[in-house]
Design an enzyme around this catalytic site. Structure first.
Site, short mmCIF file in Angstrom:
data_model
loop_
_atom_site.label_atom_id
_atom_site.label_comp_id
_atom_site.label_asym_id
_atom_site.label_seq_id
_atom_site.Cartn_x
_atom_site.Cartn_y
_atom_site.Cartn_z
N CYS A 25 -48.62 18.30 19.29
CA CYS A 25 -48.35 18.37 17.89
C CYS A 25 -49.61 18.45 17.03
CB CYS A 25 -47.53 17.16 17.51
SG CYS A 25 -46.74 17.29 15.95
N ARG A 63 -47.78 13.73 12.01
CA ARG A 63 -47.01 14.80 12.61
C ARG A 63 -46.11 14.29 13.74
NH1 ARG A 63 -49.40 19.88 11.25
NH2 ARG A 63 -48.63 20.86 13.14
N TRP A 107 -46.82 15.74 21.41
CA TRP A 107 -45.39 15.41 21.32
C TRP A 107 -44.74 16.11 22.51
CZ3 TRP A 107 -40.76 18.14 20.57
CH2 TRP A 107 -39.65 17.39 20.14
N ASN A 165 -50.76 23.57 21.25
CA ASN A 165 -49.48 23.30 20.60
C ASN A 165 -48.58 24.50 20.84
OD1 ASN A 165 -50.41 20.92 19.59
ND2 ASN A 165 -50.75 21.66 17.50
N GLY A 166 -47.29 24.26 21.05
CA GLY A 166 -46.35 25.35 21.28
C GLY A 166 -45.76 25.27 22.67
N GLU A 182 -27.97 14.22 3.51
CA GLU A 182 -29.40 13.89 3.48
C GLU A 182 -29.62 12.38 3.54
OE1 GLU A 182 -33.60 14.24 3.13
OE2 GLU A 182 -31.98 15.46 3.96
N LYS A 197 -31.74 10.43 6.50
CA LYS A 197 -32.87 9.53 6.26
C LYS A 197 -32.67 8.21 7.00
CE LYS A 197 -35.29 11.77 5.13
NZ LYS A 197 -34.77 13.09 4.97
N GLU A 222 -33.17 8.75 10.77
CA GLU A 222 -34.54 9.10 11.15
C GLU A 222 -35.44 7.89 11.27
OE1 GLU A 222 -35.79 13.44 9.52
OE2 GLU A 222 -35.36 11.95 7.98
N HIS A 264 -9.49 12.70 7.55
CA HIS A 264 -9.20 13.57 8.68
C HIS A 264 -9.97 13.15 9.93
CE1 HIS A 264 -6.81 16.26 6.24
NE2 HIS A 264 -7.79 16.30 5.34
N LYS A 322 -43.41 15.90 12.52
CA LYS A 322 -43.33 16.38 11.14
C LYS A 322 -43.15 17.89 11.08
CE LYS A 322 -43.56 15.95 6.66
NZ LYS A 322 -42.47 15.30 5.94
#
Length: 612
Positions: free
Chosen positions: A2, A27, A73, A99-100, A485, A489, A492, A508, A607
């Site tokens: 990361c 990150r 990461w 990274n990737g 949202e 939060k 997370e 329902h 991040k």
């Protein structure tokens, strides 16, 4: 992924690299490592935090003026010392950070195993280190050409930096689909995943393009070649980033600082765009495409996570005010389901970092079908900013906390401005409503300041419910995305299971979960579907549910039903998300803190998600 940091110059590299890793901790990562040229190639790495790496190196010789460092990461292989970066070639002469994801690493690995190579880690990155050595041995090329030839065999995304014992005055970097920035100082060079580790040393930077290789050499300076072996002239830019934006500024956590920055960041998102004297909205970045937007068959908004939620708010705004059909798509799904895209469609890509891999891939797919692509992102010079035809920056400043807060309200602000601009140009909004909305939007920063004054009240509610295991968030109409949202939060950063639902959908299915132990958070402001939301609250109370309600100032009806109420200032229905999101951010923050969670760096999260 990361985090990447590298240094080449006359100074000691170790303190610069370690400081850079700390700047990139936001990150998200699970291991850290460093490689230095110091009487040989010295590599140190460990599972855990940058502080663990520092402890490991307390009694080590870390002298040297060239080095690379990384926070990982995990993607390929579990988080441990062996899988941590940097990775070293079999002969021990070359180190690489990456990274990737190298998508064809398994094929390359098998080919090299058949040639006798023995691998130590489970990573795709180690395969690339071995490949570079293999190419150099067979082709007898210099380091830049070796890297170019190796990468021509690679499929996938990468930002890499290569350090070689045989080239002590040189670093070679390359990128495709992952972010990388190169800083140019006085006889020194810096490399990083973003500008945060660089800004305190230099403001002169180069952002390499897709499939470009950057060579920095103490003798020859900086040069760029492409994977296709074309020489390019480096384009040097000046960073517009203040070091103070990367500090906590007296707050205990970046997340809390960024929550409290929202009156300013929303104002900054409107600055130069909302002209109250003339009663107009001007989005300069999108101005040349206003005709395309007005005449669009439909607008498709793509994003991931919080940006997707902002897009959902945008759907309500644009359809209600500008009367243009809008679809909101997860970028990660949109790119794979062979969507029907017309040349008169406009795609709006939303991303805080401007580097989200799924969103970038979706952009390229939509461009290939002839659609016009606009971007809304926060980071100047980011990949999405370069890949889109036009767009608008949110001007929220660096967002260090992994859980997005000010980025969300800034994105919603831009989408509100866009909806108002299109509504006025199309002539489909009454002048009285248009000017009322402009006035209300202009007052939102001041109302956000008032909303933040209720932080202690939110903290008290968090103290009551911090040990809960589940939570349900409800909203109707434009406040449904706010419920999503808010639930995100909480998930997370506190690790409490939470779900957001349209309030009418509760009966329902989710109503089966309601009991005295699970809090139900309801956005119940006086605008819009107020009476319907009141009915939904009564349904919860009839089953002994516990209600926490976000209400308009002075509300009595909902407060007589709810167990706890959090007031926000009165505003137009279309603008409620800008205010209602804030107490939900504060609630998640306080809940996480009370549960002993790492607020700024929640587990398993990154991040900038630069892998698929």
């Amino acid at each position: 992924m990361c985090g990447i940091v590298a240094y080449l110059g006359p100074k000691e590299a170790y303190p610069i690299l370690m400081n850079g890793l700390k700047r990139l901790e936001y990150r998200g990562y699970d291991s850290a490592g460093i490689a230095l040229l110091n009487h040989g190639l010295q590599v140190f790495k460990t599972k855990g935090k940058v502080s663990d790496l520092e402890l490991l190196l307390e009694d080590k010789d870390v002298a040297g003026t060239i080095g690379i460092a990384h926070t990982r990461w995990a993607t390929h292989g579990e988080p441990n010392d062996v899988n941590a970066h940097p990775h070293v070639s079999p002969d021990g002469k070359l180190a690489i950070i990456h990274n990737g994801i190298i998508e064809n690493y398994a094929i390359l690995k098998e080919e090299m195993k058949q040639r006798g190579y023995v691998f130590k880690s489970d990573t795709d990155t180690e395969v690339l280190a071995y490949l570079i050595q293999d190419v150099r041995e067979h082709e007898k090329t210099d380091l830049p050409e070796t890297v170019r030839l190796a990468l021509s065999q690679v499929t996938g995304a990468y930002a890499i930096v290569v350090l070689s014992l045989e080239d002590p005055g040189m670093l070679v970097a390359a990128r495709k689909g992952s972010p990388l920035v190169v800083g140019i100082g006085e006889g020194e060079y810096f490399m990083a995943s973003d500008a945060a580790p660089i800004v305190e040393y230099t403001r002169q930077v180069v952002y390499p393009g897709e499939e470009e290789i950057v060579v920095v050499d103490l003798k020859e300076g900086i040069r760029i070649i492409t994977i296709a072996n074309t020489e390019k002239t480096p384009y040097i830019q000046t960073l517009e980033l203040n070091l103070s934006a990367l500090e906590k500024g007296g707050f205990p956590h970046f997340m809390l600082k960024e929550i409290y920055e929202q009156p300013r960041t929303v104002r900054d998102s409107m600055r130069g765009r909302l002209n109250m004297e003339q009663g107009i909205v001007v989005l300069g970045g999108m101005q040349d495409y206003s005709r395309k937007l007005i005449n669009a068959r439909r607008i498709i908004i793509i994003g991931c996570g919080t940006s997707w939620h902002a897009g959902l708010v945008g759907e309500y705004l644009i359809e209600e005010l500008a009367r243009i059909p809008v679809e909101v798509e997860y970028a990660s799904e949109f790119r794979y389901r062979n969507p029907i895209i017309y040349e008169d469609d406009v795609v709006i890509a939303i991303s805080q970092s401007g580097e989200t891999a799924d969103t970038l891939a979706a952009i390229e797919m939509a461009k290939s079908k002839g659609a016009t692509i606009l971007g809304i992102c926060n980071v100047v010079g980011s990949s999405i900013a370069r890949a889109t035809h036009a767009g608008s920056y949110t001007h929220a400043g660096p967002e260090i906390g992994v859980a997005s807060t000010k980025a969300f309200t800034s994105q919603v602000t831009i989408l509100t401005l866009l909806a108002l601009m299109l509504a006025e140009k199309k002539g489909c909004i009454a002048a009285s409503r248009y000017y009322r909305l402009l006035h209300e939007l202009n007052s939102i920063p001041e109302k956000l300041e008032r909303t933040l004054q209720f932080s202690d009240q939110v903290k008290h509610i968090a103290e009551i419910f911090c040990k809960t295991s589940n939570a349900l968030y409800l909203g109707r109409g434009i406040n449904f995305p706010v419920a999503l949202e808010g639930a995100l939060k909480l998930k997370e950063i506190s690790y409490i299971h939470a779900e957001g639902y349209p309030a009418a959908e509760m009966k329902h299915g989710p109503i089966a979960l309601i009991d005295e132990a699970m809090p139900v958070l309801v956005v119940a402001t006086r605008k819009g579907h107020y009476d319907k939301v009141v009915s939904n609250i009564q349904e919860v109370k009839a089953r002994k549910g516990v209600i926490i309600a976000i209400v308009s100032e002075g509300d009595e009806q909902v407060c007589s039903l709810a167990d706890h109420c959090i007031e926000i200032p009165e505003t137009d229905e279309m603008l409620v998300p800008l205010l209602a999101a804030v107490p939900l951010q504060l609630l998640a923050y306080h809940m996480a803190l009370l549960r002993g969670c790492n607020v700024d760096q929640p587990r398993n999260l990154a991040k900038s998600v630069t892998v698929e």
